[in-house]
Design an enzyme around this catalytic site. Structure first.
Site, mmCIF file in Angstrom:
data_model
loop_
_atom_site.group_PDB
_atom_site.id
_atom_site.type_symbol
_atom_site.label_atom_id
_atom_site.label_comp_id
_atom_site.label_asym_id
_atom_site.label_seq_id
_atom_site.Cartn_x
_atom_site.Cartn_y
_atom_site.Cartn_z
ATOM 1 N N SER A 126 143.979 18.186 34.286
ATOM 2 C CA SER A 126 144.790 19.324 34.771
ATOM 3 C C SER A 126 146.281 19.016 34.630
ATOM 4 O O SER A 126 147.101 19.928 34.428
ATOM 5 C CB SER A 126 144.444 19.646 36.224
ATOM 6 O OG SER A 126 144.515 18.477 37.033
ATOM 7 N N GLY A 175 145.302 15.533 43.341
ATOM 8 C CA GLY A 175 144.048 15.275 42.633
ATOM 9 C C GLY A 175 144.229 15.359 41.134
ATOM 10 O O GLY A 175 144.014 16.399 40.510
ATOM 11 N N ASP A 199 143.499 20.122 44.433
ATOM 12 C CA ASP A 199 142.232 19.735 43.782
ATOM 13 C C ASP A 199 141.891 18.286 44.141
ATOM 14 O O ASP A 199 141.393 17.529 43.334
ATOM 15 C CB ASP A 199 142.372 19.908 42.259
ATOM 16 C CG ASP A 199 141.036 19.858 41.525
ATOM 17 O OD1 ASP A 199 139.986 20.136 42.147
ATOM 18 O OD2 ASP A 199 141.051 19.573 40.323
ATOM 19 N N ASP A 244 138.050 25.074 42.502
ATOM 20 C CA ASP A 244 136.684 24.984 43.021
ATOM 21 C C ASP A 244 136.441 25.930 44.199
ATOM 22 O O ASP A 244 135.779 25.568 45.179
ATOM 23 C CB ASP A 244 136.336 23.523 43.377
ATOM 24 C CG ASP A 244 136.538 22.607 42.186
ATOM 25 O OD1 ASP A 244 135.930 22.845 41.138
ATOM 26 O OD2 ASP A 244 137.348 21.659 42.283
ATOM 27 N N ARG A 271 143.108 19.518 55.542
ATOM 28 C CA ARG A 271 144.309 18.720 55.800
ATOM 29 C C ARG A 271 145.323 18.897 54.665
ATOM 30 O O ARG A 271 146.520 19.057 54.910
ATOM 31 C CB ARG A 271 143.903 17.254 55.947
ATOM 32 C CG ARG A 271 144.999 16.327 56.399
ATOM 33 C CD ARG A 271 144.520 14.893 56.280
ATOM 34 N NE ARG A 271 144.004 14.662 54.921
ATOM 35 C CZ ARG A 271 143.107 13.739 54.599
ATOM 36 N NH1 ARG A 271 142.613 12.948 55.512
ATOM 37 N NH2 ARG A 271 142.700 13.598 53.350
ATOM 38 N N GLY A 306 139.311 7.795 43.609
ATOM 39 C CA GLY A 306 138.202 8.746 43.566
ATOM 40 C C GLY A 306 137.934 9.379 44.915
ATOM 41 O O GLY A 306 138.216 8.800 45.972
ATOM 42 N N PHE A 356 137.683 17.249 35.130
ATOM 43 C CA PHE A 356 136.903 18.348 35.671
ATOM 44 C C PHE A 356 137.736 19.622 35.651
ATOM 45 O O PHE A 356 138.116 20.155 36.705
ATOM 46 C CB PHE A 356 136.457 18.017 37.103
ATOM 47 C CG PHE A 356 135.743 16.687 37.221
ATOM 48 C CD1 PHE A 356 134.460 16.528 36.711
ATOM 49 C CD2 PHE A 356 136.371 15.594 37.811
ATOM 50 C CE1 PHE A 356 133.791 15.310 36.814
ATOM 51 C CE2 PHE A 356 135.702 14.366 37.922
ATOM 52 C CZ PHE A 356 134.415 14.228 37.413
ATOM 53 N N ASP A 393 147.753 11.197 43.480
ATOM 54 C CA ASP A 393 146.362 10.728 43.554
ATOM 55 C C ASP A 393 146.383 9.257 43.974
ATOM 56 O O ASP A 393 147.243 8.499 43.519
ATOM 57 C CB ASP A 393 145.674 10.869 42.171
ATOM 58 C CG ASP A 393 144.150 10.914 42.261
ATOM 59 O OD1 ASP A 393 143.561 10.011 42.888
ATOM 60 O OD2 ASP A 393 143.568 11.844 41.697
ATOM 61 N N HIS A 451 137.374 17.263 48.329
ATOM 62 C CA HIS A 451 136.794 18.597 48.491
ATOM 63 C C HIS A 451 135.954 18.727 49.761
ATOM 64 O O HIS A 451 135.379 19.776 50.017
ATOM 65 C CB HIS A 451 135.942 18.957 47.270
ATOM 66 C CG HIS A 451 136.752 19.262 46.037
ATOM 67 N ND1 HIS A 451 137.884 18.556 45.702
ATOM 68 C CD2 HIS A 451 136.611 20.199 45.078
ATOM 69 C CE1 HIS A 451 138.380 19.048 44.569
ATOM 70 N NE2 HIS A 451 137.627 20.048 44.175
HETATM 71 N N1 SAH Z 1 142.338 17.756 38.661
HETATM 72 C C1 SAH Z 1 141.446 16.753 38.089
HETATM 73 C C2 SAH Z 1 140.225 16.473 38.960
HETATM 74 C C3 SAH Z 1 140.530 15.935 40.330
HETATM 75 S S1 SAH Z 1 139.146 15.105 41.076
HETATM 76 C C4 SAH Z 1 141.040 17.145 36.676
HETATM 77 O O1 SAH Z 1 141.634 18.068 36.101
HETATM 78 O O2 SAH Z 1 140.144 16.522 36.123
HETATM 79 C C5 SAH Z 1 139.772 14.765 42.671
HETATM 80 C C6 SAH Z 1 140.798 13.656 42.733
HETATM 81 O O3 SAH Z 1 141.352 13.692 44.044
HETATM 82 C C7 SAH Z 1 140.259 12.241 42.519
HETATM 83 O O4 SAH Z 1 140.908 11.630 41.439
HETATM 84 C C8 SAH Z 1 140.575 11.518 43.845
HETATM 85 O O5 SAH Z 1 141.000 10.173 43.690
HETATM 86 C C9 SAH Z 1 141.689 12.366 44.411
HETATM 87 N N2 SAH Z 1 141.794 12.282 45.865
HETATM 88 C C10 SAH Z 1 140.811 12.538 46.764
HETATM 89 N N3 SAH Z 1 141.255 12.345 48.014
HETATM 90 C C11 SAH Z 1 142.564 11.954 47.908
HETATM 91 C C12 SAH Z 1 143.568 11.579 48.849
HETATM 92 N N4 SAH Z 1 143.327 11.574 50.165
HETATM 93 N N5 SAH Z 1 144.783 11.235 48.385
HETATM 94 C C13 SAH Z 1 145.041 11.212 47.064
HETATM 95 N N6 SAH Z 1 144.134 11.560 46.132
HETATM 96 C C14 SAH Z 1 142.909 11.913 46.536
HETATM 97 MG MG MG Z 2 138.387 20.658 40.754
#
Ligand code: SAH
Ligand code: MG
Length: 214
Positions: A56, A50, A145, A174, A155, A79, A21, A75, A148
């Site tokens: 990214s 993320g 990222d 975003d 946090r 998800g 994304f 990450d 969301h």
């Molecule tokens: N930057 C990515 C998109 C990230 S999507 C790109 O370029 O495509 C958001 C990601 O955040 C997901 O993979 C999800 O597993 C991760 N995520 C969400 N909450 C999280 C948490 N508490 N700890 C670690 N990773 C988390």
């Molecule tokens: Mg994003």
């Protein structure tokens, strides 16, 4: 600041080919921000919250490689809420059928292997608040990222933004000033950053790039 050198065509192709994304113009904005961060705070690492399938991470990892540093790609690979079945950003083939949970780590590893960036990108597999509790290292660049929703976004900002070094870079993805375009929490943490002594440096699409001034 003078413009950063361009990303190589091979790495740009790898970033565009990767799943995820991150629109190409915004990814190029990440590259520019990270190249500048490598000059402003030499020797300190980058960290993204993320990574998903590593899209990214290619732009940021390429900049880390060019800057002689590394990207920590954090990450849990299970998800976000919005990636789960029934939500808009769900991709069913990323579910591990044996456990019925998402697992983006294999695809992430393959993306970084294909890009030739395994030496410059260190996967940190875990829950952001758990890792954040123990993190002490100053960062040249932080990219937010991850989750969301309101609680995870605020946090992540509270826990991780203090690790951005003086003169370092904070990137937030975003960010939608107009509620019609997307969720509020990334925009809210962007406003908090402005209150907390980060200055606007660049906006590309929904990407905001800020500099720590205090
Ligand atoms: N930057 C990515 C998109 C990230 S999507 C790109 O370029 O495509 C958001 C990601 O955040 C997901 O993979 C999800 O597993 C991760 N995520 C969400 N909450 C999280 C948490 N508490 N700890 C670690 N990773 C988390
Ligand atoms: Mg994003």
């Amino acid at each position: 600041m003078s413009p950063a050198p361009a990303l190589s065509s091979a790495l740009l192709a790898a970033a565009i080919a990767a799943r995820g994304f991150m629109p190409t113009d915004e990814g190029n904005g990440l590259w520019d921000a990270a190249m500048e961060a490598g000059v402003a705070v030499p020797g300190s690492p980058f960290l993204e919250i993320g990574s998903y399938c590593g899209k990214s991470s290619v732009w940021l990892g390429a900049a880390a490689q060019a800057s002689g540093t590394v990207l920590f790609a954090l990450d849990h690979h299970r998800g976000s809420e919005e990636n789960q079945a029934g939500w808009d950003h769900h991709e069913a083939d990323l579910v591990d059928p044996e456990i019925g949970r998402m697992d983006t780590l294999p695809r992430f590893r393959r993306t970084l292997f294909d890009a030739g960036l395994e030496a410059s990108v260190v996967a940190v597999v875990g829950d952001s608040p758990t890792v954040g509790r123990f993190w002490t290292m100053p960062l040249a660049l932080l990219f937010i990222d991850g989750g969301h929703g309101s609680e995870p976004a605020h946090r992540d900002y509270e826990q991780w933004a203090p690790h951005v070094a003086a003169g370092g870079t904070l990137c937030i993805h975003d960010v939608f000033p107009n509620p019609a375009d997307g969720g509020r929490p990334p925009y809210e943490i962007y406003l908090r950053a402005l209150e907390d002594g980060f200055a606007d440096r660049r906006a590309v699409g929904s990407l905001r790039v800020l500099t720590r001034t205090t």
